[in-house]
Design an enzyme around this catalytic site. Structure first.
Site, PDB file in Angstrom:
ATOM      1  CG  ASP A  17       2.104  -8.739  -6.020  1.00  0.00           C
ATOM      2  OD1 ASP A  17       2.367  -8.052  -7.030  1.00  0.00           O
ATOM      3  OD2 ASP A  17       2.096  -8.261  -4.866  1.00  0.00           O
ATOM      4  N   GLY A  18       4.686 -10.321  -4.893  1.00  0.00           N
ATOM      5  CA  GLY A  18       5.401 -10.414  -3.624  1.00  0.00           C
ATOM      6  C   GLY A  18       4.467 -10.371  -2.429  1.00  0.00           C
ATOM      7  CG  HIS A  19       1.481  -8.117   0.316  1.00  0.00           C
ATOM      8  ND1 HIS A  19       0.357  -8.848   0.635  1.00  0.00           N
ATOM      9  CD2 HIS A  19       1.757  -7.370   1.418  1.00  0.00           C
ATOM     10  CE1 HIS A  19      -0.030  -8.551   1.863  1.00  0.00           C
ATOM     11  NE2 HIS A  19       0.799  -7.665   2.366  1.00  0.00           N
TER      12      HIS A  19
ATOM     13  CD  GLU B 151       5.031  -5.311   8.816  1.00  0.00           C
ATOM     14  OE1 GLU B 151       4.576  -5.792   7.767  1.00  0.00           O
ATOM     15  OE2 GLU B 151       4.844  -4.132   9.165  1.00  0.00           O
TER      16      GLU B 151
ATOM     17  CB  CYS C 246      -3.063  -6.125   8.940  1.00  0.00           C
ATOM     18  SG  CYS C 246      -3.450  -4.408   8.609  1.00  0.00           S
TER      19      CYS C 246
ATOM     20  CB  CYS D  69      -1.589  -1.705   6.542  1.00  0.00           C
ATOM     21  SG  CYS D  69      -0.634  -1.979   8.026  1.00  0.00           S
TER      22      CYS D  69
END
Lengths: 661, 661
Positions: A194-196, A328, A346, A424
């Site tokens: 996954d990208g994240h 970020e 986060c 988030c």
């Protein structure tokens, strides 16, 4: 894949189960209570689009549409489902701490909705079900599809742990099984990730909850596959015609950044923290999870390197990370600008998660020290004392006029914001604070570890004995910390291990009021004996306010000093010191005095000291530039805990203050 | 429109015609020679796409296609034509200074090409002719259509002045006539103005060159119309379907920013410099032009306000403007960050143009002082000593690793760049340096003004007498300046007026070697007498190096000092002082000594002084944060002229240096 032995699941210092820890702390309980009493109800309203002056979340509505219970178009971000999952996870933690029939009923209804939205083959994602049914798994880079699955899994494990109810866990397992079939090295499977990052650490939790080793293997697959060349992200980008979710209709000239996604080289070869800070932290946490469970020294070495780089070269003094709002992201070693940093709430939560996992691999004070730094400073600064306003960005320095008037600082807010479209941070704060006990305490077979000094009652088994302990702590305002044995059935030695914070220059210990000399090892004080009910292991920490200096490589902090007392880093606010704060300097030899806070800062300990303000001489006549040196006027300077900044009238704020000899 | 009297065209201090001034100056002549010998030939190659490792310009090719001489698609920016126009303007100035048959032949051919590309109705713009024939005047906000016309006009006037050839001037007049028909308050006309100001000041020049008052009226129309509400830019945006040239295919949510275009309120109501810095300067210059020629006190008052805000609250000490790269723009008062500033070379050129116009309205030293500051520091820093590398952005502080590794600083280059796709700055430097005489000298009926102290020979008429003067100047390295009367036919009093720079704390004057006491008024020394050949009016300026401090409102410079000597602002470079420069502080009481430069800085005067470096104590063991204060090590500090920075090995640079008591 190399077959590795799973480490004995009881041999490492495992965080205490939340059901067995109850936070009772003068400092933290109000935050935990805010989450329970304010954040979770408010978030539920937000998920249902019932907050009047906020952008709609669409989250519940998306699930209703995906479940065929409502007509309409998908709304919100591609990862909007995670808003509900994070809420459910936090609810799970809250219910573990204390039952709440109403809250559980609402959550059960939400879970039924989630289950209804799951597809027959186990797939579950309202964006792809509603908006792009044919496009599943075609853009892992951008679409957070596995990330979203990971948050579902985390919620499911938390809710099952708390309530014993398996509905959501079964949903999660079915989806995880579907993912396990879809991804892998075999023909017909997607050899991608996954990208994240998020699915990786979630799968470890699912393995823990179910004992199903294939979930752990799947986590290992995603971690081991990541960063191999040629890049999966680039192949995928070519396959979908060089497009991005974030720039619809545009054929891109450059492929996705691999370092942004921590995919520029295999993870175990990575040495420097790069890219999106939250992605990095979630990945490092999963790496630490796997290093432990696989007894994988190579992976653990990578974790140690990435830890050392993150906290030793790229972390702000308040335990925040991410030097730039562009992506970020991390920038590079020692680049820690104070006026443009991102330092997402986060990301500090992710840093605490990474630290929590490293403490399972090896009990070392530095992990607990950083976890404490992140939690006591950035994470708490992230939430206003009303529980309804949040910082996503945690600046080290604020000039409100620049936040408004300089586009490079638009991300730097002088005032906490209500609730963002991309929500988030608030849910992340909620799930962290609701699960604080699992960060504070861990236990091995015969040792209780107090990583944080947070008042709590805990029950556990140590060396085969049923034990109840009570942690008392006057932190962060005073240095008295004590572990009392409330109950201890039978006899036999076990160990109490309490972290000795590195900021405490002189720490004394007592057992039942008598001086004691515990073994000090790697930043923990160990005392082993046949503990009995009524025994108290106490520690007095050195709370004198102190000056902190940054390494000379940090250009932004040259000639500057920060103040710290106990775990708290302090800052100057305009409310106490006037503007411009830049004109102030603290005298290097001035005493740092403790003074009580007032008004909204009542109960807090402030720091008062001496310094001076540089002012334009009146002879300058308003000139922008002049030859006359500035006039130095002595001034009393007051610093307040960074965690509490921005709770009065908006104004300038500064952590690193000029120092004058 | 209110009918205003045109001021007597000889009554104001008019810049000397370039044909009558010849720059002969040890400092400036090499720059002027570089333009003549290197920049103009190199640029011609670039315009013809013959520079091997640079992006093609397409400029000449676009004209060939528009003229029907070649097939193909338009290339480059929408304002690509201006690359050729700016080159022709600089060539005009160069030919005015010295004939060059080869150069003139090449320019004549280029002019023939421009003429061939002009449409039958006078319209001339290769983008709209080639790429979007039906879209003329539909997007003034973005498309630089009148801006491009303005540069054509400036080139035409310069070329006609130099050569007496009218071909390009006729082309320009035909286009201006077409524009005059197209724009205005009458039915069927567009009541609008350009997104990028430039046509306004160009039309004033065209009026001067032709005597046609309607060109002046058209300039007034554009200036007076600008900023009226409802906004022309917003109406136009609605009319074209809320699109922008810069985001093709996207329907925009927000209309173009009006303050970015200095169109948020009528120009004569504007009080604060906002938006794109170059646009602002070109507009202010035109406002000053019109205030003068219309005897328009209201407009002059606006100019004075905008000047005061620009230089008194938003200008860097090196005479640069534009605090942010976001839109290459102003931000707000006293926001002068050193590490992220834009400070475009073109904007400083625009500031010099504005100053030059204000000096025609009122001879005040502050205008000349700022013009000098911009030219001696930023404009010259913009060009490498090889004439082939340029800074577009002129940082106040460079950490090369941050330029590479922090996206918020990607615009800050540590090394001058070859030639950009958007080649605004190099041609602008070329046309400024080629017309330096018109910035340095002006004359009224009986007064010669030396605004700058640049060695030159000039011929002019003063009080009816044919006069030749010779300016000698040892600036910026030494303070001797002298005006010698080389010839002066007949008799009669006239005045020599020389600006006395505000940086000179003690200035002495002589006439023919004898002490003199000229009248000092508004920063100029006036001496009126029956000057005869051989007379010398000399001035000795105070060249001692001095410390400069910024107003306390400038947060970025608190506790910092800059060094200046004569007109030159200095900076520290890593080459002389080591890294990190941030660790260095200059002692407030240390002597500032002049030392000769060596190697590539041979001939320059450097400043040497005493200070100290703050270093990490070895006991810190590489920690990012620690309690031990830094170690102070005395260090000799060397500063070099900002104009010459970046001509050695790349490294850190800093203008504002920490000061220690």
């Amino acid at each position: 894949m190399i077959a590795l032995t799973l480490q004995d699941r009881t041999a490492f210092p495992r965080p205490l189960a939340l059901k067995n820890v109850s936070i009772k702390d003068d400092y933290w309980s109000p935050y935990v209570g805010l989450v329970r009493g304010t954040v979770l109800p408010y978030q539920w309203e937000a998920l249902n689009d019932r907050v009047a002056d906020a952008e709609p979340s669409f989250a519940i509505r998306n699930f209703r549409i995906a479940a065929g219970m409502e007509q309409g178009a998908f709304g919100g971000f591609v990862f909007q489902d995670t808003d509900l999952y994070k809420w459910l996870e936090a609810v799970g933690y809250a219910l573990a701490a204390a039952p709440d029939a109403d809250l559980e009923r609402i959550a059960d209804e939400a879970i039924a909705l989630v289950a209804a939205a799951q597809q027959k083959d186990g797939y579950l994602n309202t964006y792809f079900t509603v908006a792009e049914p044919g496009k599943r798994w075609t853009n892992l880079t951008d679409c957070h599809e596995l990330y979203t699955a990971g948050h579902l899994i985390e919620a499911a494990v938390a809710y099952a742990d708390a309530t014993g109810k398996r509905t959501l866990l079964d949903v999660a397992c079915r989806f995880a099984d579907h993912i396990d079939e879809t991804f892998g090295e075999h023909p017909g499977q997607i050899r991608g990730y996954d990208g994240h990052q998020e699915i990786e650490l979630a799968l470890v939790k699912l393995f823990e909850a179910t004992g199903e080793k294939r979930y752990l293997d799947l986590a290992s697959f995603f971690i081991d596959e990541r960063g191999r060349q040629p890049s999966f992200f680039h192949q995928e980008w070519e396959a979908r015609g060089r497009t991005s979710l974030w720039a619809p209709g545009i054929v891109q000239k450059t492929p996705p950044s691999l370092s942004y996604h921590q995919a520029d080289k295999p993870v175990r070869e990575q040495e420097v923290a790069t890219g999106h800070a939250v992605r990095a932290m979630y990945m490092y946490a999963a790496m630490a999870d796997l290093a432990l469970r696989r007894e994988d020294e190579g992976l653990l070495a990578a974790c140690r390197r990435l830890w050392a780089n993150t906290v030793g070269k790229q972390m702000y003094v308040v335990g925040s990370i991410g030097s730039t709002h562009h992506g970020e992201a991390f920038t590079f070693d020692y680049d820690l600008p104070n006026d443009t940093n991102y330092s997402e709430t986060c990301a500090s939560i992710g840093l605490a998660m990474f630290a929590q996992r490293m403490l399972q691999n090896e009990v070392k004070g530095e992990y607990g020290d950083v976890m404490e730094r992140a939690l006591y400073n950035t994470v708490t600064a992230g939430m206003a004392t009303d529980g309804k306003h949040f910082f996503y960005v945690n600046p080290m320095e604020v000039w409100p006029a620049a936040s408004a008037g300089n586009p490079g600082k638009h991300h730097v807010k002088a005032v906490r914001q209500k609730w963002y479209g991309c929500a988030c941070c608030p849910p992340n704060v909620a799930r962290l604070l609701s699960s604080l006990g699992s960060y504070a305490f861990a236990a091995g077979e015969d040792t209780l570890y107090a990583h944080l000094h947070i008042g709590a009652e805990a029950k556990l088994t140590l060396a085969g004995r049923q034990v109840a302990v009570c942690m008392n702590s006057r932190l962060p305002w005073a240095g008295e910390v004590g572990l009392t044995i409330a109950e201890a059935a039978g006899n036999g030695d076990f160990t109490l291990a309490v972290r000795v914070p590195s900021w405490s220059e002189r720490t004394s210990f007592t057992v039942n009021g008598e001086a004691a000399a515990p073994e000090i090892k790697d930043g923990y004080a160990y005392l082993r004996r046949d503990w009995q009910a009524g025994d108290v292991f106490a520690m007095t920490l050195d709370m004198h306010p102190r000056r902190i200096y940054a390494a000379a490589e940090v250009r932004a902090n040259a000639g500057r000093v920060a103040l710290q007392r106990g775990p708290l880093v302090y800052c100057l606010e305009e409310a106490d010191n006037g503007a411009p704060l830049a004109g102030l300097a603290i005298r290097a030899d001035a005493e740092l005095r403790e003074v009580p806070g007032e008004g909204r800062l009542a109960g807090a300990v402030l720091i008062e000291t001496e310094g001076a303000r540089l002012e334009t001489p009146s002879s300058a006549g308003g000139a922008l530039y002049r030859a006359e040196p500035p006039v130095r006027t002595p001034q009393r300077i007051v610093a307040v805990p960074y965690a509490l900044w921005g709770n009065r009238e908006p104004g300038e704020m500064q952590v690193w203050v000029r120092e004058e000899p």
